[in-house]
Design a protein around this motif. Structure first.
Motif, PDB file in Angstrom:
ATOM      1  N   UNK A   1       0.830  -1.213   0.000  1.00  0.00           N
ATOM      2  CA  UNK A   1       0.000   0.000   0.000  1.00  0.00           C
ATOM      3  C   UNK A   1       0.860   1.256   0.000  1.00  0.00           C
ATOM      4  N   UNK A   2       1.965   1.214   0.758  1.00  0.00           N
ATOM      5  CA  UNK A   2       2.863   2.365   0.817  1.00  0.00           C
ATOM      6  C   UNK A   2       3.549   2.601  -0.525  1.00  0.00           C
ATOM      7  N   UNK A   3       3.938   1.513  -1.208  1.00  0.00           N
ATOM      8  CA  UNK A   3       4.550   1.656  -2.533  1.00  0.00           C
ATOM      9  C   UNK A   3       3.557   2.275  -3.512  1.00  0.00           C
ATOM     10  N   UNK A   4       2.331   1.769  -3.504  1.00  0.00           N
ATOM     11  CA  UNK A   4       1.283   2.325  -4.386  1.00  0.00           C
ATOM     12  C   UNK A   4       1.074   3.812  -4.103  1.00  0.00           C
ATOM     13  N   UNK A   5       1.056   4.163  -2.829  1.00  0.00           N
ATOM     14  CA  UNK A   5       0.872   5.565  -2.442  1.00  0.00           C
ATOM     15  C   UNK A   5       1.993   6.441  -2.991  1.00  0.00           C
ATOM     16  N   UNK A   6       3.242   5.955  -2.835  1.00  0.00           N
ATOM     17  CA  UNK A   6       4.404   6.702  -3.329  1.00  0.00           C
ATOM     18  C   UNK A   6       4.336   6.886  -4.841  1.00  0.00           C
ATOM     19  N   UNK A   7       4.002   5.818  -5.561  1.00  0.00           N
ATOM     20  CA  UNK A   7       3.929   5.889  -7.024  1.00  0.00           C
ATOM     21  C   UNK A   7       2.834   6.844  -7.469  1.00  0.00           C
ATOM     22  N   UNK A   8       1.691   6.814  -6.787  1.00  0.00           N
ATOM     23  CA  UNK A   8       0.573   7.713  -7.134  1.00  0.00           C
ATOM     24  C   UNK A   8       0.965   9.169  -6.897  1.00  0.00           C
ATOM     25  N   UNK A   9       1.599   9.424  -5.763  1.00  0.00           N
ATOM     26  CA  UNK A   9       2.002  10.798  -5.435  1.00  0.00           C
ATOM     27  C   UNK A   9       3.060  11.331  -6.386  1.00  0.00           C
ATOM     28  N   UNK A  10       3.848  10.427  -6.958  1.00  0.00           N
ATOM     29  CA  UNK A  10       4.953  10.855  -7.838  1.00  0.00           C
ATOM     30  C   UNK A  10       4.575  10.901  -9.315  1.00  0.00           C
ATOM     31  N   UNK A  11       3.317  10.676  -9.641  1.00  0.00           N
ATOM     32  CA  UNK A  11       2.936  10.619 -11.061  1.00  0.00           C
ATOM     33  C   UNK A  11       3.309  11.901 -11.811  1.00  0.00           C
ATOM     34  N   UNK A  12       3.017  13.032 -11.214  1.00  0.00           N
ATOM     35  CA  UNK A  12       3.245  14.300 -11.918  1.00  0.00           C
ATOM     36  C   UNK A  12       4.729  14.535 -12.177  1.00  0.00           C
ATOM     37  N   UNK A  13       5.559  14.375 -11.120  1.00  0.00           N
ATOM     38  CA  UNK A  13       6.993  14.619 -11.313  1.00  0.00           C
ATOM     39  C   UNK A  13       7.626  13.562 -12.206  1.00  0.00           C
ATOM     40  N   UNK A  14       7.144  12.319 -12.131  1.00  0.00           N
ATOM     41  CA  UNK A  14       7.681  11.260 -12.999  1.00  0.00           C
ATOM     42  C   UNK A  14       7.361  11.531 -14.456  1.00  0.00           C
ATOM     43  N   UNK A  15       6.175  12.106 -14.700  1.00  0.00           N
ATOM     44  CA  UNK A  15       5.807  12.435 -16.091  1.00  0.00           C
ATOM     45  C   UNK A  15       6.697  13.542 -16.629  1.00  0.00           C
ATOM     46  N   UNK A  16       7.145  14.458 -15.754  1.00  0.00           N
ATOM     47  CA  UNK A  16       7.994  15.574 -16.177  1.00  0.00           C
ATOM     48  C   UNK A  16       9.436  15.136 -16.426  1.00  0.00           C
ATOM     49  N   UNK A  17       9.962  14.275 -15.544  1.00  0.00           N
ATOM     50  CA  UNK A  17      11.369  13.865 -15.693  1.00  0.00           C
ATOM     51  C   UNK A  17      11.523  12.640 -16.582  1.00  0.00           C
ATOM     52  N   UNK A  18      10.416  11.948 -16.889  1.00  0.00           N
ATOM     53  CA  UNK A  18      10.443  10.808 -17.811  1.00  0.00           C
ATOM     54  C   UNK A  18      11.020   9.543 -17.228  1.00  0.00           C
ATOM     55  N   UNK A  19      11.052   9.433 -15.901  1.00  0.00           N
ATOM     56  CA  UNK A  19      11.496   8.193 -15.259  1.00  0.00           C
ATOM     57  C   UNK A  19      10.882   8.081 -13.875  1.00  0.00           C
ATOM     58  N   UNK A  20      10.940   6.885 -13.314  1.00  0.00           N
ATOM     59  CA  UNK A  20      10.362   6.639 -11.996  1.00  0.00           C
ATOM     60  C   UNK A  20      11.355   7.035 -10.918  1.00  0.00           C
ATOM     61  N   UNK A  21      11.015   8.096 -10.199  1.00  0.00           N
ATOM     62  CA  UNK A  21      11.929   8.594  -9.170  1.00  0.00           C
ATOM     63  C   UNK A  21      12.014   7.627  -7.988  1.00  0.00           C
ATOM     64  N   UNK A  22      10.878   7.014  -7.646  1.00  0.00           N
ATOM     65  CA  UNK A  22      10.850   6.052  -6.540  1.00  0.00           C
ATOM     66  C   UNK A  22      10.763   4.645  -7.123  1.00  0.00           C
ATOM     67  N   UNK A  23      11.889   3.932  -7.093  1.00  0.00           N
ATOM     68  CA  UNK A  23      11.896   2.558  -7.574  1.00  0.00           C
ATOM     69  C   UNK A  23      12.000   1.624  -6.376  1.00  0.00           C
ATOM     70  N   UNK A  24      10.951   0.845  -6.168  1.00  0.00           N
ATOM     71  CA  UNK A  24      10.845   0.026  -4.952  1.00  0.00           C
ATOM     72  C   UNK A  24      11.855  -1.105  -4.888  1.00  0.00           C
ATOM     73  N   UNK A  25      12.496  -1.447  -6.017  1.00  0.00           N
ATOM     74  CA  UNK A  25      13.444  -2.569  -5.990  1.00  0.00           C
ATOM     75  C   UNK A  25      14.898  -2.106  -5.976  1.00  0.00           C
ATOM     76  N   UNK A  26      15.120  -0.795  -5.892  1.00  0.00           N
ATOM     77  CA  UNK A  26      16.491  -0.274  -5.860  1.00  0.00           C
ATOM     78  C   UNK A  26      17.031  -0.285  -4.434  1.00  0.00           C
TER      79      UNK A  26
END
Length: 385
Positions: free
Chosen positions: A253-278
């Motif tokens: 649930x926390x990962x989903x929350x992080x990904x949802x919150x980061x949608x706007x910035x991820x769309x601007x930078x063109x990559x996933x800022x929060x990668x849960x497997x890193x």
């Protein structure tokens, strides 16, 4: 053939190379647990070990372009290129050939089992592990290198592990692709929710597998009888740290929350800022009361080997006993005491080990391992170009 306490050792008995890099033709016969190649730099010692590694990796442990494996880089010799191995495993002789073929202007590798009609994978018969000079910097290198190191070990006994990582990475790409052309249409939002939910699920499984490996290795490391440095794995980032105390569903649930919150910035930078497997890990050396990255080069080599030895013990506990070990130029800058400890540990593991070194002094006539070793001066057995 030698046996130890009635237990058979999986061994390569014969190796033949044809037009492999600098070896126009090379033939090796051995019935020993240690195979030590010595000779000047540039004479092709590492090439022999790489040829063995080609049995269990797509392009060998150097990740080379397959064309570069052909002697003198002449595609006309592709039909005369080959790696042939006779291996004794579970008291059976198995002959395996590796060749190259050109198809659609690309060179591809194929593996053939001789004198058998049964389809097999090499990994189902025996496994090959290696330690290379570039691994000596593992503790100072990027966290990705350490993740790849751990993931390679997991995938050796869990064939789904790499598949899960690929699934996660493909979902990550799909998510970014949608975000680039993102609109708030209901279908887009629903599809993003599905992708992010699946990413979270895969991330937790991947992290659990990594954490489980740390735990299993730590149990063996704590119980080791050898006089090797006392070390322990610690997860230092990523969701592995949370898995001991937080339910998996809560983490998802926390990962989903992080990904949802980061949608706007991820769309601007063109990559996933929060990668849960890193994630990342560190190794604590209790002998020195310090992180492994702060130890000397020689000590780091021994720590790396100690990790591999523990891993092999873990595999043997899981009844995976058919293993070949490759050590490329590991004994340089290693003092005699550590070299003896490494050889003793290898001998007790009862696996065949192929070693390269400029000189043969790491195993001299006074060594208890002398009679267990096949000494090969690579310059004496080469067929010149």
């Amino acid at each position: 053939m030698e046996k130890s306490k009635g237990l058979s050792v999986t061994r390569i008995n014969k190796l033949k190379l044809f037009n492999y890099r600098n070896h126009k033709e090379l033939r090796i016969d051995t019935d020993k647990n240690f195979v030590l190649f010595h000779g000047r730099n540039g004479t092709g010692k590492t090439n022999v070990l790489e040829a063995v590694s080609l049995l269990s990796s797509k392009t060998g442990f150097r990740n080379s372009n397959l064309q570069s494996l052909i002697n003198n880089f002449d595609l006309k010799k592709i039909l005369n290129f080959g790696v042939n191995v006779e291996i004794m495993s579970q008291n059976k002789l198995i002959n395996i050939g590796v060749g190259l073929v050109e198809k659609n202007n690309r060179v591809k590798k194929f593996i053939k089992f001789q004198k058998t009609n049964v389809e097999k994978n090499v990994e189902d018969i025996f496994k090959i592990f290696w330690v290379l000079p570039n691994m000596n910097n593992l503790f100072q290198s990027r966290s990705k290198d350490r993740r790849d190191f751990i993931d390679a070990m997991i995938s050796s006994f869990d064939k789904e592990h790499n598949k899960r990582i690929r699934i996660y990475e493909n979902l990550q790409k799909q998510r970014i692709s949608i975000l680039k052309d993102f609109t708030t249409k209901k279908n887009n939002l629903k599809w993003l929710d599905i992708i992010e939910r699946e990413m979270a699920s895969q991330a937790v499984i991947i992290s659990e597998k990594r954490m489980n490996l740390y735990d299993l290795l730590n149990i063996i490391l704590e119980d080791q009888k050898e006089q090797l440095p006392r070390i322990k794995f610690f997860a230092v980032s990523g969701i592995e740290e949370q898995l001991k105390n937080v339910p998996a569903l809560t983490i998802e649930e926390e990962i989903c929350k992080q990904l949802t919150e980061n949608r706007k910035i991820d769309s601007l930078i063109g990559k996933t800022r929060y990668s849960a497997i890193n994630s990342d890990f560190k190794i604590q050396n209790f002998e020195k009361n310090t992180d492994a990255k702060n130890c000397s080069t020689g000590e780091q080599k021994v720590i790396l080997l100690s990790i591999f030895f523990s891993f092999i013990k873990m595999l043997k506990k899981q009844n995976i006993k058919e293993i070949i070990f490759l050590l490329d130029d590991i004994f340089s800058n290693l003092d005699y005491r550590y070299a003896e400890l490494v050889l003793k540990s290898l001998s007790e593991l009862k696996i065949q080990t192929w070693i390269t070194d400029i000189e043969m002094k790491i195993i001299n006539e006074g060594s208890i391992f002398y009679n267990q070793t096949k000494f090969i001066n690579i310059e004496d057995i080469q067929v010149k170009k």
